[in-house]
Write a protein that holds these residues in place. Structure first.
Motif, mmCIF file in Angstrom:
data_model
loop_
_atom_site.group_PDB
_atom_site.id
_atom_site.type_symbol
_atom_site.label_atom_id
_atom_site.label_comp_id
_atom_site.label_asym_id
_atom_site.label_seq_id
_atom_site.Cartn_x
_atom_site.Cartn_y
_atom_site.Cartn_z
ATOM 1 N N MET A 120 28.117 51.770 42.896
ATOM 2 C CA MET A 120 28.487 53.158 42.705
ATOM 3 C C MET A 120 28.255 53.932 43.993
ATOM 4 S SD MET A 120 29.420 53.946 39.506
ATOM 5 C CE MET A 120 29.196 55.605 39.071
ATOM 6 N N PRO A 121 29.168 54.772 44.371
ATOM 7 C CA PRO A 121 28.947 55.626 45.525
ATOM 8 C C PRO A 121 27.864 56.651 45.211
ATOM 9 C CG PRO A 121 31.180 55.862 44.694
ATOM 10 C CD PRO A 121 30.471 54.902 43.822
ATOM 11 N N ARG A 122 27.077 56.947 46.196
ATOM 12 C CA ARG A 122 25.990 57.905 46.018
ATOM 13 C C ARG A 122 26.418 59.253 46.561
ATOM 14 N NH1 ARG A 122 21.216 58.205 49.754
ATOM 15 N NH2 ARG A 122 20.357 60.146 49.061
ATOM 16 N N THR A 123 26.262 60.275 45.750
ATOM 17 C CA THR A 123 26.527 61.636 46.211
ATOM 18 C C THR A 123 25.336 62.495 45.849
ATOM 19 O OG1 THR A 123 27.666 62.205 44.157
ATOM 20 C CG2 THR A 123 29.037 61.466 45.980
ATOM 21 N N ASP A 124 24.740 63.130 46.839
ATOM 22 C CA ASP A 124 23.596 64.004 46.612
ATOM 23 C C ASP A 124 24.038 65.394 46.184
ATOM 24 O OD1 ASP A 124 21.846 61.996 47.320
ATOM 25 O OD2 ASP A 124 21.881 62.537 49.431
ATOM 26 N N ASP A 125 25.209 65.794 46.618
ATOM 27 C CA ASP A 125 25.714 67.126 46.338
ATOM 28 C C ASP A 125 26.805 67.038 45.277
ATOM 29 O OD1 ASP A 125 26.622 69.714 46.333
ATOM 30 O OD2 ASP A 125 27.368 69.677 48.395
ATOM 31 N N PRO A 126 26.590 67.611 44.092
ATOM 32 C CA PRO A 126 27.614 67.531 43.049
ATOM 33 C C PRO A 126 28.948 68.151 43.459
ATOM 34 C CG PRO A 126 25.690 68.774 42.275
ATOM 35 C CD PRO A 126 25.435 68.352 43.685
ATOM 36 N N LYS A 127 28.929 69.125 44.345
ATOM 37 C CA LYS A 127 30.168 69.757 44.793
ATOM 38 C C LYS A 127 30.966 68.851 45.725
ATOM 39 C CE LYS A 127 28.550 74.492 44.354
ATOM 40 N NZ LYS A 127 28.278 75.732 45.061
ATOM 41 N N ALA A 128 30.287 67.901 46.357
ATOM 42 C CA ALA A 128 30.969 67.019 47.296
ATOM 43 C C ALA A 128 32.074 66.232 46.602
ATOM 44 C CB ALA A 128 29.973 66.072 47.950
ATOM 45 N N SER A 129 31.836 65.785 45.384
ATOM 46 C CA SER A 129 32.851 65.010 44.679
ATOM 47 C C SER A 129 34.034 65.868 44.257
ATOM 48 C CB SER A 129 32.236 64.319 43.464
ATOM 49 O OG SER A 129 31.756 65.278 42.554
ATOM 50 N N GLU A 130 33.834 67.166 44.145
ATOM 51 C CA GLU A 130 34.930 68.055 43.783
ATOM 52 C C GLU A 130 35.888 68.258 44.951
ATOM 53 O OE1 GLU A 130 33.273 71.728 42.456
ATOM 54 O OE2 GLU A 130 32.088 70.787 40.878
ATOM 55 N N THR B 264 36.112 66.283 47.932
ATOM 56 C CA THR B 264 36.566 65.089 48.631
ATOM 57 C C THR B 264 36.554 63.916 47.671
ATOM 58 O OG1 THR B 264 34.342 64.501 49.348
ATOM 59 C CG2 THR B 264 35.640 65.887 50.836
ATOM 60 N N HIS B 265 37.294 62.880 48.004
ATOM 61 C CA HIS B 265 37.221 61.688 47.167
ATOM 62 C C HIS B 265 36.243 60.713 47.800
ATOM 63 C CE1 HIS B 265 39.798 59.550 49.964
ATOM 64 N NE2 HIS B 265 39.728 58.486 49.196
ATOM 65 N N SER B 266 35.581 59.942 46.976
ATOM 66 C CA SER B 266 34.557 59.018 47.430
ATOM 67 C C SER B 266 35.177 57.777 48.057
ATOM 68 C CB SER B 266 33.671 58.588 46.265
ATOM 69 O OG SER B 266 33.025 59.703 45.718
ATOM 70 N N VAL B 267 34.539 57.292 49.089
ATOM 71 C CA VAL B 267 34.939 56.047 49.714
ATOM 72 C C VAL B 267 34.023 54.964 49.167
ATOM 73 C CG1 VAL B 267 35.141 54.787 51.876
ATOM 74 C CG2 VAL B 267 35.729 57.207 51.787
ATOM 75 N N ILE B 268 34.613 53.904 48.653
ATOM 76 C CA ILE B 268 33.830 52.825 48.091
ATOM 77 C C ILE B 268 33.859 51.650 49.051
ATOM 78 C CG2 ILE B 268 33.604 51.204 46.168
ATOM 79 C CD1 ILE B 268 34.984 53.348 44.432
ATOM 80 N N PHE B 269 32.679 51.236 49.509
ATOM 81 C CA PHE B 269 32.543 50.077 50.369
ATOM 82 C C PHE B 269 32.100 48.904 49.498
ATOM 83 C CE2 PHE B 269 33.076 51.783 54.561
ATOM 84 C CZ PHE B 269 32.833 53.124 54.400
ATOM 85 N N SER B 270 32.670 47.730 49.772
ATOM 86 C CA SER B 270 32.343 46.548 48.987
ATOM 87 C C SER B 270 32.144 45.342 49.883
ATOM 88 C CB SER B 270 33.464 46.236 47.988
ATOM 89 O OG SER B 270 33.638 47.293 47.096
ATOM 90 N N LYS B 271 31.405 44.375 49.344
ATOM 91 C CA LYS B 271 31.192 43.106 50.033
ATOM 92 C C LYS B 271 32.436 42.241 49.880
ATOM 93 C CE LYS B 271 26.252 43.008 49.090
ATOM 94 N NZ LYS B 271 25.180 42.269 48.404
#
Length: 76
Positions: free
Chosen positions: A1-11, A13-20
């Motif tokens: 799961m992507p970590r976001t400390d600021d709840p407004k950040a997800s509103e 911008t879209h999250s970038v998911i990094f995977s192995k």
């Protein structure tokens, strides 16, 4: 799961998911070695976290696969 400390950040911008590579290979049905070859050829970006960990952007891999031309020898 992507970590976001600021709840407004997800509103805003879209999250970038990094995977192995192993996780992406299972999801998309390709070999981890294929991901490394694509990265070495400059077709996708890789993010080397340390000497043992390489991550890829899930969205970039998905986009590359969807837009790639399929030939007799595989994805080009």
């Amino acid at each position: 799961m992507p970590r976001t400390d600021d709840p407004k950040a997800s509103e805003n911008t879209h999250s970038v998911i990094f995977s192995k590579p192993r996780d992406l290979s299972r999801e998309f049905g390709i070999s981890p070695k294929t991901l490394m070859r694509w990265a070495a050829a400059g077709k996708i970006n890789r993010f080397k976290v340390n000497s043992r960990l390489v991550l890829f952007k899930r969205e970039e891999i998905q986009s590359y696969i969807e837009n790639a031309k399929v030939s007799k020898g595989g994805v080009k």
